[in-house]
Design a protein around this motif. Sequence first.
Motif, PDB file in Angstrom:
ATOM      1  N   VAL A   1       3.635   0.230  12.041  1.00  0.00           N
ATOM      2  CA  VAL A   1       3.353  -1.075  11.462  1.00  0.00           C
ATOM      3  C   VAL A   1       4.396  -2.063  11.955  1.00  0.00           C
ATOM      4  CG1 VAL A   1       3.158  -2.391   9.329  1.00  0.00           C
ATOM      5  CG2 VAL A   1       2.338  -0.031   9.415  1.00  0.00           C
TER       6      VAL A   1
ATOM      7  N   CYS B   1       0.971  -8.865   9.588  1.00  0.00           N
ATOM      8  CA  CYS B   1       1.096  -7.415   9.684  1.00  0.00           C
ATOM      9  C   CYS B   1       0.140  -6.921  10.758  1.00  0.00           C
ATOM     10  CB  CYS B   1       0.769  -6.755   8.346  1.00  0.00           C
ATOM     11  SG  CYS B   1       0.658  -4.948   8.419  1.00  0.00           S
TER      12      CYS B   1
ATOM     13  N   TYR C   1      -0.832  -3.264  12.981  1.00  0.00           N
ATOM     14  CA  TYR C   1      -0.636  -1.825  12.949  1.00  0.00           C
ATOM     15  C   TYR C   1      -1.187  -1.205  14.227  1.00  0.00           C
ATOM     16  CZ  TYR C   1      -5.612  -1.318  12.061  1.00  0.00           C
ATOM     17  OH  TYR C   1      -6.973  -1.365  12.187  1.00  0.00           O
TER      18      TYR C   1
ATOM     19  N   LEU D   1      -4.948   0.533   4.571  1.00  0.00           N
ATOM     20  CA  LEU D   1      -3.874  -0.440   4.672  1.00  0.00           C
ATOM     21  C   LEU D   1      -3.462  -0.954   3.304  1.00  0.00           C
ATOM     22  CD1 LEU D   1      -5.497  -2.174   7.683  1.00  0.00           C
ATOM     23  CD2 LEU D   1      -3.200  -1.215   7.761  1.00  0.00           C
TER      24      LEU D   1
ATOM     25  N   CYS E   1       4.140  -4.191   4.393  1.00  0.00           N
ATOM     26  CA  CYS E   1       2.822  -3.732   4.823  1.00  0.00           C
ATOM     27  C   CYS E   1       2.942  -2.238   5.132  1.00  0.00           C
ATOM     28  CB  CYS E   1       2.398  -4.509   6.064  1.00  0.00           C
ATOM     29  SG  CYS E   1       0.762  -4.111   6.685  1.00  0.00           S
TER      30      CYS E   1
END
Lengths: 113, 117
Positions: free
Chosen positions: A4, A23, A25, A33, A91
């Motif tokens: 992340v 955020c 990923y 998430l 996150c």
Amino acid sequence: AQSVTQLDSQVPVFEEAPVELRCNYSSSVSVYLFWYVQYPNQGLQLLLKYLSGSTLVESINGFEAEFNKSQTSFHLRKPSVHISDTAEYFCAVSDTGFQKLVFGTGTRLLVSP
Amino acid sequence: GAVVSQHPSRVICKSGTSVKIECRSLDFQATTMFWYRQFPKQSLMLMATSNEGSKATYEQGVEKDKFLINHASLTLSTLTVTSAHPEDSSFYICSARHLALSSYEQYFGPGTRLTVT
């Protein structure tokens, strides 16, 4: 393995202004998430989550996040922030087996009057 | 509901000594507990996962003989930092999960600040 990225370590904003905490990923498998919030001297609290279904998820205190699979993002937004929103926001991602959470480095939201 | 406590909140110990940190689920039974370590301005890094009554599963790079984890009951897990050194100074956070409550949500404790002098 998942990872992340929260590019913004700190986001200063004036009260009642909108805010977006970014955020992104990476994962080779399907993911769930999460956004967690950590107020000073407290533990992490789940703010909102995406598991399946609608890609736009909302929290009870006005935050929302949208899962964008093509951009591998899950940005957190609020149209009008309050002083009380000042906190650290994390996150996190997990695989769909919920084996473990992988966290970003966090973004400190600083709301000033 | 779903409150997790940690004790102590802060601890200072001398290099070479051991320190124990407790993590308790106050109003639910935790089938799984997790221990994280957080460095300043860095992410929470999972150290180990423990299931009640069984040995903890450590993440790669975490020394199991240095960070002893015990999950002897459904409401208590302990992390013992053995022969602590200044580089072990960090913020340690536990979380707990119970499948009957939620298959995905972890409930976090407030953390323990360890300083090794």
